[in-house]
Design an enzyme around this catalytic site. Sequence first.
Site, mmCIF file in Angstrom:
data_model
loop_
_atom_site.group_PDB
_atom_site.id
_atom_site.type_symbol
_atom_site.label_atom_id
_atom_site.label_comp_id
_atom_site.label_asym_id
_atom_site.label_seq_id
_atom_site.Cartn_x
_atom_site.Cartn_y
_atom_site.Cartn_z
ATOM 1 N N ARG A 88 0.756 -1.097 -0.100
ATOM 2 C CA ARG A 88 0.030 -0.078 -0.172
ATOM 3 C C ARG A 88 0.834 1.192 0.024
ATOM 4 N NH1 ARG A 88 -4.790 -2.514 2.502
ATOM 5 N NH2 ARG A 88 -6.666 -1.217 2.614
ATOM 6 N N ARG A 153 -18.321 -3.083 9.346
ATOM 7 C CA ARG A 153 -17.040 -2.786 9.643
ATOM 8 C C ARG A 153 -16.671 -1.755 10.437
ATOM 9 N NH1 ARG A 153 -12.908 -5.227 5.124
ATOM 10 N NH2 ARG A 153 -11.938 -3.166 5.301
ATOM 11 N N ARG A 164 -10.176 6.916 4.272
ATOM 12 C CA ARG A 164 -9.439 5.607 3.541
ATOM 13 C C ARG A 164 -9.121 6.079 2.190
ATOM 14 N NH1 ARG A 164 -13.206 0.734 4.849
ATOM 15 N NH2 ARG A 164 -11.574 -0.204 3.861
#
Length: 209
Positions: A88, A153, A164
């Site tokens: 990432r 979640r 995010r």
Amino acid sequence: MNIILLGPPGSGKGTMAGLIQKKYSIPQISTGDMLRSNIKEGTELGKKAKAFVNAGELVPDSLVIAMVKERLSEPDCENGYILDGFPRTIAQAEALDSIAKIEAVIDLILDDEKSIARMSGRRVCPSCSATYHVSVIGDEKLCSKCGTELVIRKDDEESTIRNRLKIYHEMTSPLEEYYRKKGLLVSIDVDGSIEENFAKILSALGVYS
Ligand code: AMP
């Protein structure tokens, strides 16, 4: 066959990696799943990672790199694997280069609004980790596999989703250029159904089968 799946949160990396795993019988290595299970079990790594994961921030490179190195040394990875959610960052990609030879990087392309719609409708089973979407299950509250009550979640909560995506664009998108330069990047538009998207991936991977 060592494959990386890149793509923003909500682009279906987990779903596609699961389908590739079945098709080619190679393990799906999801760093998100590994971190969540460490958090659930309360391991040392889980304790360190928890606040980052819940806030939608990246877990520090050193922790994730060590976790992946260990996993890739296991015998089931000998014939290949699909990395879902790793690397990432550029630092993670460089660390991976030092231990593995990657053959293809599948870059799942989806615009932010669609990513947000997919993530905010996602429901997961806290017991067996099965994933559902409200557009498919409607008001159903229980896991069809084990009967446990489904949950959102923590990092799929509305406030965390945009963070995010922001982090994805800042930290992970540069990997597209990194792998394009190496001639490994294959971009796939994942705006279609699961079946259509998977068919596109298979045809992109065709040369490797
Ligand atoms: P995912 O299930 O792939 O969306 O990952 C969920 C969360 O786990 C991310 O928002 C991060 O907090 C953490 N995470 C997963 N993979 C990585 C990674 N390669 N590097 C840093 N953090 C990660």
